[in-house]
Design a protein around this motif. Structure first.
Motif, short mmCIF file in Angstrom:
data_model
loop_
_atom_site.label_atom_id
_atom_site.label_comp_id
_atom_site.label_asym_id
_atom_site.label_seq_id
_atom_site.Cartn_x
_atom_site.Cartn_y
_atom_site.Cartn_z
N GLU A 37 -11.35 15.33 10.02
CA GLU A 37 -11.77 14.83 11.31
C GLU A 37 -13.32 14.95 11.20
OE1 GLU A 37 -11.72 16.62 15.91
OE2 GLU A 37 -9.73 16.33 14.62
N LYS A 46 -10.52 11.47 15.28
CA LYS A 46 -9.12 11.80 14.79
C LYS A 46 -9.38 11.51 13.23
CE LYS A 46 -7.10 12.74 18.62
NZ LYS A 46 -6.82 13.95 19.07
N THR A 53 -3.69 9.54 22.67
CA THR A 53 -5.34 9.96 22.22
C THR A 53 -6.02 9.17 23.38
OG1 THR A 53 -4.53 9.32 19.90
CG2 THR A 53 -6.84 9.41 20.50
#
Length: 151
Positions: free
Chosen positions: A36, A91, A101
């Motif tokens: 990430e 992400k 999300t």
């Protein structure tokens, strides 16, 4: 690390106790290189180098309160008046971007009131503009580049 759907950027790395870290120019320190974080650092460089956002208006990984709970946003770009222009949710490349999300970034935006939202896993990027009047977001092909205010 995974190749991402961003231009190529130069990064500073260091290795310590079998952990690789990447230098974050916004936070001015080395951060352990997780998938990430790799996406986040590419996104920051994209915003600075390709969208011309001043580094001074960018904030990375800060805490915010959402319904009394502590959460952390990935990237925020401020307007010069202190209001929030853009929130970015990053992400890992192997996380599929789905409604969850978007729900996450929308919840953050209840507190932050950003005009634009961006969600990326480094492979797929999604951009939205908030329509506060009708309480919805409109998908865009890209986010606008920085335009210096003349006020």
């Amino acid at each position: 690390m995974q190749e991402l759907n961003f231009p190529k950027y130069e990064f500073r790395f260091k290795s310590n106790e079998n952990k690789v870290s990447i230098f974050d120019g916004i936070r001015k320190k080395f951060i352990v290189l997780q998938p990430e974080e790799w996406v986040r650092q590419h996104c920051v460089q994209y915003l600075i180098q390709h969208k011309n956002y001043p580094q001074s208006l960018i904030n990375v990984e800060k805490e915010l309160k959402v319904n009394g709970l502590s959460k952390r946003y990935d990237i925020v770009i401020f307007n010069t008046d202190g209001s929030i222009h853009l929130i970015v949710e990053c992400k890992s490349h192997n996380i599929k971007i789905d409604q969850t999300t978007f729900d996450q970034i929308a919840r953050y935006n209840l507190s932050l009131n950003a005009t634009y939202l961006m969600v990326t896993n480094g492979i797929n990027h999604y951009y939205c503009r908030m329509d506060f009047e009708n309480e919805r977001y409109e998908f865009l092909k890209d986010i606008p580049s920085y335009i210096k205010s003349t006020n």
